[in-house]
Design a protein around this motif. Structure first.
Motif, PDB file in Angstrom:
ATOM      1  N   PRO A  12      38.852 -24.688 -31.211  1.00 56.19           N
ATOM      2  CA  PRO A  12      37.594 -24.720 -30.938  1.00 56.19           C
ATOM      3  C   PRO A  12      37.464 -24.603 -29.265  1.00 56.19           C
ATOM      4  CG  PRO A  12      38.018 -26.636 -32.316  1.00 56.19           C
ATOM      5  CD  PRO A  12      39.188 -25.839 -32.274  1.00 56.19           C
ATOM      6  N   PHE A  13      36.319 -24.040 -28.957  1.00 59.21           N
ATOM      7  CA  PHE A  13      36.193 -23.727 -27.499  1.00 59.21           C
ATOM      8  C   PHE A  13      36.068 -25.023 -26.718  1.00 59.21           C
ATOM      9  CE2 PHE A  13      32.758 -24.465 -24.056  1.00 59.21           C
ATOM     10  CZ  PHE A  13      33.027 -23.348 -23.277  1.00 59.21           C
ATOM     11  N   HIS A  14      36.627 -24.636 -25.417  1.00 61.30           N
ATOM     12  CA  HIS A  14      36.983 -25.797 -24.453  1.00 61.30           C
ATOM     13  C   HIS A  14      36.389 -25.264 -23.413  1.00 61.30           C
ATOM     14  CE1 HIS A  14      38.661 -28.042 -21.028  1.00 61.30           C
ATOM     15  NE2 HIS A  14      38.718 -28.929 -21.891  1.00 61.30           N
ATOM     16  N   PRO A  15      35.484 -25.913 -22.343  1.00 61.64           N
ATOM     17  CA  PRO A  15      34.831 -25.305 -21.083  1.00 61.64           C
ATOM     18  C   PRO A  15      35.812 -24.383 -20.125  1.00 61.64           C
ATOM     19  CG  PRO A  15      33.922 -27.448 -21.420  1.00 61.64           C
ATOM     20  CD  PRO A  15      35.288 -27.357 -22.599  1.00 61.64           C
ATOM     21  N   SER A  16      37.145 -24.644 -20.329  1.00 63.26           N
ATOM     22  CA  SER A  16      37.889 -23.856 -19.399  1.00 63.26           C
ATOM     23  C   SER A  16      38.175 -22.475 -19.906  1.00 63.26           C
ATOM     24  CB  SER A  16      39.284 -24.714 -19.447  1.00 63.26           C
ATOM     25  OG  SER A  16      40.029 -24.766 -20.606  1.00 63.26           O
ATOM     26  N   ASP A  17      37.879 -22.325 -21.298  1.00 67.10           N
ATOM     27  CA  ASP A  17      37.874 -20.976 -21.795  1.00 67.10           C
ATOM     28  C   ASP A  17      36.740 -20.032 -21.396  1.00 67.10           C
ATOM     29  OD1 ASP A  17      39.726 -21.746 -23.494  1.00 67.10           O
ATOM     30  OD2 ASP A  17      38.390 -22.611 -25.085  1.00 67.10           O
ATOM     31  N   LEU A  18      35.899 -20.353 -20.714  1.00 63.21           N
ATOM     32  CA  LEU A  18      34.729 -19.578 -20.350  1.00 63.21           C
ATOM     33  C   LEU A  18      34.966 -18.161 -19.692  1.00 63.21           C
ATOM     34  CD1 LEU A  18      31.706 -19.558 -21.355  1.00 63.21           C
ATOM     35  CD2 LEU A  18      31.045 -20.631 -19.134  1.00 63.21           C
ATOM     36  N   ALA A  19      35.827 -18.520 -18.550  1.00 60.01           N
ATOM     37  CA  ALA A  19      36.077 -17.208 -17.720  1.00 60.01           C
ATOM     38  C   ALA A  19      36.855 -16.228 -18.685  1.00 60.01           C
ATOM     39  CB  ALA A  19      37.003 -17.728 -16.613  1.00 60.01           C
ATOM     40  N   GLY A  20      37.727 -16.608 -19.355  1.00 59.26           N
ATOM     41  CA  GLY A  20      38.719 -15.866 -20.326  1.00 59.26           C
ATOM     42  C   GLY A  20      37.700 -15.217 -21.233  1.00 59.26           C
ATOM     43  N   MET A  21      36.786 -15.837 -21.846  1.00 59.72           N
ATOM     44  CA  MET A  21      35.730 -15.147 -22.727  1.00 59.72           C
ATOM     45  C   MET A  21      34.810 -14.060 -21.999  1.00 59.72           C
ATOM     46  SD  MET A  21      34.287 -18.596 -25.008  1.00 59.72           S
ATOM     47  CE  MET A  21      32.930 -17.818 -25.512  1.00 59.72           C
ATOM     48  N   TYR A  22      34.632 -14.406 -20.710  1.00 63.81           N
ATOM     49  CA  TYR A  22      33.724 -13.121 -19.996  1.00 63.81           C
ATOM     50  C   TYR A  22      34.661 -12.091 -19.832  1.00 63.81           C
ATOM     51  CZ  TYR A  22      29.375 -15.905 -18.563  1.00 63.81           C
ATOM     52  OH  TYR A  22      28.333 -16.606 -18.716  1.00 63.81           O
ATOM     53  N   ARG A  23      35.969 -12.399 -19.756  1.00 62.56           N
ATOM     54  CA  ARG A  23      36.669 -11.156 -19.449  1.00 62.56           C
ATOM     55  C   ARG A  23      36.921 -10.277 -20.668  1.00 62.56           C
ATOM     56  NH1 ARG A  23      39.760 -15.053 -16.328  1.00 62.56           N
ATOM     57  NH2 ARG A  23      41.258 -15.461 -18.212  1.00 62.56           N
ATOM     58  N   VAL A  24      37.112 -10.946 -22.013  1.00 63.74           N
ATOM     59  CA  VAL A  24      36.955 -10.466 -23.183  1.00 63.74           C
ATOM     60  C   VAL A  24      35.824  -9.643 -23.437  1.00 63.74           C
ATOM     61  CG1 VAL A  24      37.171 -10.910 -25.530  1.00 63.74           C
ATOM     62  CG2 VAL A  24      38.761 -11.948 -24.009  1.00 63.74           C
ATOM     63  N   GLU A  67      49.722 -16.151 -25.106  1.00 60.70           N
ATOM     64  CA  GLU A  67      50.340 -16.510 -23.803  1.00 60.70           C
ATOM     65  C   GLU A  67      49.657 -15.578 -22.793  1.00 60.70           C
ATOM     66  OE1 GLU A  67      51.940 -12.658 -25.259  1.00 60.70           O
ATOM     67  OE2 GLU A  67      51.472 -14.509 -26.193  1.00 60.70           O
ATOM     68  N   GLN A  68      48.637 -14.748 -22.881  1.00 59.61           N
ATOM     69  CA  GLN A  68      47.985 -14.091 -21.951  1.00 59.61           C
ATOM     70  C   GLN A  68      46.457 -14.704 -21.709  1.00 59.61           C
ATOM     71  OE1 GLN A  68      47.471  -9.731 -22.552  1.00 59.61           O
ATOM     72  NE2 GLN A  68      49.401  -9.760 -23.951  1.00 59.61           N
ATOM     73  N   GLY A  69      46.166 -15.894 -22.320  1.00 63.68           N
ATOM     74  CA  GLY A  69      45.067 -16.609 -22.241  1.00 63.68           C
ATOM     75  C   GLY A  69      43.870 -16.383 -23.358  1.00 63.68           C
ATOM     76  N   VAL A  70      42.701 -16.414 -23.431  1.00 62.81           N
ATOM     77  CA  VAL A  70      41.588 -16.041 -24.099  1.00 62.81           C
ATOM     78  C   VAL A  70      41.791 -14.358 -24.591  1.00 62.81           C
ATOM     79  CG1 VAL A  70      39.264 -16.340 -24.935  1.00 62.81           C
ATOM     80  CG2 VAL A  70      40.294 -18.123 -23.575  1.00 62.81           C
ATOM     81  N   GLY A  71      41.953 -14.417 -25.705  1.00 58.80           N
ATOM     82  CA  GLY A  71      42.205 -13.212 -26.323  1.00 58.80           C
ATOM     83  C   GLY A  71      41.040 -12.481 -27.294  1.00 58.80           C
ATOM     84  N   VAL A 136      31.185 -11.323 -32.090  1.00 58.13           N
ATOM     85  CA  VAL A 136      32.668 -11.698 -32.130  1.00 58.13           C
ATOM     86  C   VAL A 136      33.444 -10.707 -31.329  1.00 58.13           C
ATOM     87  CG1 VAL A 136      32.601 -10.426 -34.257  1.00 58.13           C
ATOM     88  CG2 VAL A 136      34.510 -12.127 -33.505  1.00 58.13           C
ATOM     89  N   ASP A 137      34.344 -10.808 -30.566  1.00 54.97           N
ATOM     90  CA  ASP A 137      35.257  -9.866 -29.773  1.00 54.97           C
ATOM     91  C   ASP A 137      36.677 -10.066 -29.790  1.00 54.97           C
ATOM     92  OD1 ASP A 137      33.069  -8.124 -28.865  1.00 54.97           O
ATOM     93  OD2 ASP A 137      32.288  -9.810 -27.616  1.00 54.97           O
ATOM     94  N   LEU A 138      37.481  -9.195 -29.700  1.00 62.86           N
ATOM     95  CA  LEU A 138      38.793  -9.295 -29.644  1.00 62.86           C
ATOM     96  C   LEU A 138      39.482  -8.338 -29.012  1.00 62.86           C
ATOM     97  CD1 LEU A 138      40.181  -9.927 -33.439  1.00 62.86           C
ATOM     98  CD2 LEU A 138      40.663 -11.488 -31.368  1.00 62.86           C
ATOM     99  N   LEU A 139      40.451  -8.531 -28.059  1.00 66.01           N
ATOM    100  CA  LEU A 139      41.217  -7.641 -27.094  1.00 66.01           C
ATOM    101  C   LEU A 139      41.971  -6.799 -28.176  1.00 66.01           C
ATOM    102  CD1 LEU A 139      42.060  -9.427 -24.028  1.00 66.01           C
ATOM    103  CD2 LEU A 139      40.318  -8.058 -24.510  1.00 66.01           C
ATOM    104  N   PRO A 140      42.351  -5.620 -27.696  1.00 67.38           N
ATOM    105  CA  PRO A 140      43.057  -4.658 -28.708  1.00 67.38           C
ATOM    106  C   PRO A 140      44.261  -5.211 -29.231  1.00 67.38           C
ATOM    107  CG  PRO A 140      42.170  -3.359 -26.965  1.00 67.38           C
ATOM    108  CD  PRO A 140      41.662  -4.813 -26.870  1.00 67.38           C
ATOM    109  N   HIS A 141      45.280  -5.937 -28.346  1.00 59.95           N
ATOM    110  CA  HIS A 141      46.443  -6.452 -28.951  1.00 59.95           C
ATOM    111  C   HIS A 141      46.375  -7.505 -29.802  1.00 59.95           C
ATOM    112  CE1 HIS A 141      45.761  -9.739 -25.886  1.00 59.95           C
ATOM    113  NE2 HIS A 141      46.562 -10.424 -26.617  1.00 59.95           N
ATOM    114  N   LEU A 142      45.108  -8.114 -30.062  1.00 59.30           N
ATOM    115  CA  LEU A 142      44.935  -8.879 -31.222  1.00 59.30           C
ATOM    116  C   LEU A 142      44.410  -8.419 -32.444  1.00 59.30           C
ATOM    117  CD1 LEU A 142      44.048 -12.480 -29.242  1.00 59.30           C
ATOM    118  CD2 LEU A 142      46.196 -11.886 -30.293  1.00 59.30           C
TER     119      LEU A 142
END
Length: 204
Positions: A12-24, A67-71, A136-142
């Motif tokens: 589940p989402f945690h507030p610390s994930d938000l910056a990573g979600m914006y990058r994705v 290991e790269q963060g939110v993907g 829904v969004d996923l980076l290519p490596h995932l």
């Protein structure tokens, strides 16, 4: 021996994930491809399509982290009409103040398009029986590892627990791989548009 990378996990989402979600969101924001070159203000896409969901409808955002963060992530709301009401009351006013309307600078960037959406958000009338929607969004490596299916499955289960009968989503006509992916999950096309299609999934 070289260190072994920690496996990706869905949680589940945690507030610390938000910056990573914006990058994705930015790196998948051009019909599934990297949209970084299109925006001088890289946070704009996230403000529209990621940020409001965990605030407006807690419990319906899930992330994949490695290991790269939110993907990857899925965001959703159980009630699209109520979500649009919430956006108008709580989300758009400060963003409209921070991002006044601007014209097209003619350099290929698309900030002005998103700013206009902030100022003139088009409310969605969901199809009958499908009040929820998702992004829904996923980076290519995932991609290609089942994470997209698991993310949507986690959201669908959470919606079922609330008694939601169905969900819908919009997908660009240019994103043919996403259309095929949704079809494999059981989504069907409810309406076709010049820009793409609206697809639906019953949850009962």
């Amino acid at each position: 021996m070289p260190a072994v990378a920690a496996p990706a996990v869905l949680r589940p989402f945690h507030p610390s994930d938000l910056a990573g979600m914006y990058r994705v969101c930015l790196r998948t924001g051009d019909a599934g491809g990297d949209a970084t070159r299109l925006y001088r203000q890289p946070e704009l896409l996230g403000h529209l399509y990621a940020g409001p969901y965990p605030v407006a409808d807690p419990g319906l955002t899930f992330v994949v982290v490695d290991e790269q963060g939110v993907g990857g992530y899925v965001v959703g709301t159980a009630d699209t009409a109520r979500f649009d009401d919430w956006l108008e009351e709580h989300w758009w006013p400060p963003l409209r103040a921070a991002h006044p309307r601007v014209g097209d600078p003619g350099d290929g960037t698309q900030d002005h398009v998103l700013v206009e959406r902030i100022h003139a958000w088009e409310r969605v009338v969901p199809p009958e029986g499908f009040p929820a929607h998702l992004h829904v969004d996923l980076l290519p490596h995932l991609q290609g590892q089942g994470w997209g299916r698991r993310l949507i499955g986690a959201l669908a289960d959470a919606l079922r627990e609330r008694g939601v009968p169905g969900l819908h989503l919009g997908v660009s006509a240019a994103n043919t791989s996403a259309i095929a992916f949704y079809e494999r999950l059981g989504f069907t096309t409810e309406t076709a548009y010049p820009w793409g299609r609206r697809m639906v999934l019953p949850l009962r």
